[in-house]
Design an enzyme around this catalytic site. Structure first.
Site, PDB file in Angstrom:
ATOM      1  N   SER A  51       1.650   5.692  -1.716  1.00  0.00           N
ATOM      2  CA  SER A  51       0.952   6.750  -2.448  1.00  0.00           C
ATOM      3  C   SER A  51       1.086   6.563  -3.951  1.00  0.00           C
ATOM      4  CB  SER A  51       1.485   8.141  -2.073  1.00  0.00           C
ATOM      5  OG  SER A  51       2.570   8.531  -2.888  1.00  0.00           O
ATOM      6  N   VAL A  52       0.241   7.296  -4.674  1.00  0.00           N
ATOM      7  CA  VAL A  52       0.265   7.277  -6.136  1.00  0.00           C
ATOM      8  C   VAL A  52       1.599   7.788  -6.676  1.00  0.00           C
ATOM      9  CG1 VAL A  52      -0.689   9.618  -6.370  1.00  0.00           C
ATOM     10  CG2 VAL A  52      -1.096   7.934  -8.186  1.00  0.00           C
ATOM     11  N   LYS A  53       2.305   8.576  -5.882  1.00  0.00           N
ATOM     12  CA  LYS A  53       3.547   9.182  -6.344  1.00  0.00           C
ATOM     13  C   LYS A  53       4.670   8.161  -6.577  1.00  0.00           C
ATOM     14  CE  LYS A  53       2.214  13.501  -6.449  1.00  0.00           C
ATOM     15  NZ  LYS A  53       2.187  14.285  -7.689  1.00  0.00           N
ATOM     16  N   ASP A  54       4.493   6.946  -6.075  1.00  0.00           N
ATOM     17  CA  ASP A  54       5.464   5.892  -6.391  1.00  0.00           C
ATOM     18  C   ASP A  54       5.605   5.714  -7.895  1.00  0.00           C
ATOM     19  OD1 ASP A  54       5.625   5.489  -3.688  1.00  0.00           O
ATOM     20  OD2 ASP A  54       5.088   3.367  -3.747  1.00  0.00           O
ATOM     21  N   ALA A  57       7.616   8.599  -9.326  1.00  0.00           N
ATOM     22  CA  ALA A  57       8.985   8.515  -8.812  1.00  0.00           C
ATOM     23  C   ALA A  57       9.775   7.452  -9.570  1.00  0.00           C
ATOM     24  CB  ALA A  57       8.961   8.198  -7.312  1.00  0.00           C
TER      25      ALA A  57
END
Length: 480
Positions: A51-54, A57
């Site tokens: 996901s883009v949230k990598d 994070a």
């Protein structure tokens, strides 16, 4: 070129941390029939954590290491709808940190399984809690962070490293991939970090020429909705009726967004299904919201325009929801498979024209509830601010029963005297399956259409319809 740069170009990395980013753009071809503009989808599910949230994070965790907030042997804690937690858990695993993730109970089973696969401890909190409630996921995460020595709370909603990650990576990638040709950027707004950071970079590098468009669930507060619940995960801003002050994330800078477009859940889901079947792209729910807006925007544009829409994650994280006919049918959303047998909607006619069921809002007293009941023996109680509107199936709290309220103190809140919720069936599901799910229930049943309660129907009417359909089938077979 340095050794690190050379290995990055070659796709060789020392750890998963370095492998984040540089996701491809893929052009839409069949969904854009009749559209002059070019539409590209940025496939963020091709990050290591899917996901883009990598991106956020990694940026948040590395910034915490530099500042000393996260020391060796420490514990990473986050409140999330899942994807940020997966990114943090994967990076933390590679770096030797413990991870604790707090998620709401509406999160897909696949996301929870992913978190646990990376070794994260998962705390599932009840949905439908105001921000300052002790069971709200942020409250739980902050409490754990205060109790555990060496813990660091990532706090993606207010962490400046979140939008900074996208200014440094997502925006430059899109600019380079389109050769500076991008004219419109579309993304959903959750924490706001993606659209803020990417939008700021693209506006700056283009001299303000790139238009930034936010995609929002229909009832999300960002786009002017009333804050009621919706079914697409990881996008929008929910507002609980008991929230004292509506605080927006510091990661979201509204001035970056030129306009916000609202999308009903059903449009997001049908777009998702078309992407999988017509473009070969299995994407997550918020991707359906964003692509629906990108197509809407692109229809207004010329052949010179280039629209880039960011797809945050993969549909593989939602196979038990958005790509499952049982889940879709229970809520009255369009099914993936064709149905030839009678469906619940056959008893209602046009669900959009059905008379809305009477409901009791959660904040009223017993005296008011008695008035709302009138001559009805039972009504559903829903979490909402006012008595009007269309109740969301996700926010049903229970029922009020006239017989129970008769002996209750009139000044009590109705929520102190709740019975169990009514069963819910969906307009699009086969009648026989809906009745089978009712089991031994007798009495009224709520009917959902596109996730909203649209009617109350008695179980005996449903059972009679199934019996009639079976009888017709038997008669036809005998006659044949």
């Amino acid at each position: 070129m340095t050794d690190i740069e050379a290995r990055t170009v070659a796709g060789v990395f020392d750890s998963v941390v370095e492998a984040i980013g540089n996701t491809p753009l893929v052009r839409l071809n069949r969904l854009t029939a009749g559209i002059a503009a070019t539409v590209y989808v940025k496939l963020e599910y091709l990050n290591p954590g899917a996901s883009v949230k990598d991106r956020a994070a990694r940026a948040m965790l590395l910034a915490a290491e530099v500042s000393g907030e996260l020391a060796p042997g420490g514990t990473v804690i986050e409140a999330t709808s899942g994807n940020t937690g997966v990114g943090l858990a994967a990076i933390a695993a590679a770096k030797g940190y413990r991870t604790i993730v707090v998620v709401p109970d509406k999160v897909s089973a696949e996301k929870i399984a992913l978190l646990r696969a990376h070794g994260a401890e998962v705390h599932v909190t009840p949905g439908g809690r105001p921000v300052d409630h002790p069971e709200h996921l942020r409250s739980v995460a902050l409490r754990l962070a205060a109790e555990i020595p060496g813990a660091w709370f990532a706090g993606q909603y207010d962490n400046p490293a979140n939008p900074a990650a996208h200014r440094a990576t997502t925006g430059p990638e899109i600019w380079a991939q389109t050769g500076g040709g991008v004219t419109h950027f579309v993304a959903g707004v959750g924490t706001g970090g993606t659209i803020t950071g990417t939008g700021e970079f693209l506006k700056e590098v283009s001299g303000g020429a790139v238009q930034v468009i936010g995609a929002d669930p229909d009832s999300s507060v960002y786009g002017g909705g009333d804050g009621r619940a919706w079914y697409i995960e990881s996008v929008g801003h929910y507002l609980h009726p008991e929230t004292a002050e509506d605080l927006w994330p510091e990661s979201y800078h509204p001035a970056v967004v030129d306009r916000l477009e609202r999308v009903p859940d059903v449009t997001s889901l049908t777009t998702l299904h078309r992407l999988a079947r017509e473009e070969g792209l299995l994407l997550g729910g918020s991707s359906g919201t964003a692509v629906a807006v990108a197509l809407r925007v692109a229809r207004e544009l010329s052949v010179e325009d280039v629209v880039v829409v960011l797809a945050p994650d993969s549909g593989r994280s939602y196979l038990s929801k958005y790509f499952d006919d049982e889940w879709l049918g229970r809520l009255g959303f369009p099914l993936l498979s064709a149905v030839t047998e009678p469906i619940v909607a056959d008893l209602l006619g046009d669900p959009e024209q059905a008379q809305r069921p009477r409901v009791v809002p959660s904040g009223v007293t017993v005296d008011v509830a008695r008035e709302l009941l009138g001559d009805a023996p039972v009504l559903p109680v829903v979490l909402q601010r006012v008595a009007g509107g269309v109740p969301v199936v996700a926010e049903l709290l229970g029922t009020v029963v006239a017989e129970t309220l008769a002996a209750a103190p009139g000044a009590d809140l109705v929520t102190q005297h709740l019975g169990p919720p009514l069963p819910v069936i969906g307009t699009t599901e086969p009648l026989a399956r809906a009745v089978a799910r009712l089991g031994d229930h007798r009495g009224p049943v709520l009917v959902a259409h596109h996730g909203r309660a649209v009617a109350l129907i008695q179980d005996d009417r449903l059972r009679a319809a199934v019996a009639a359909a079976n009888g017709s089938t038997v008669h036809a077979e005998v006659a044949g």
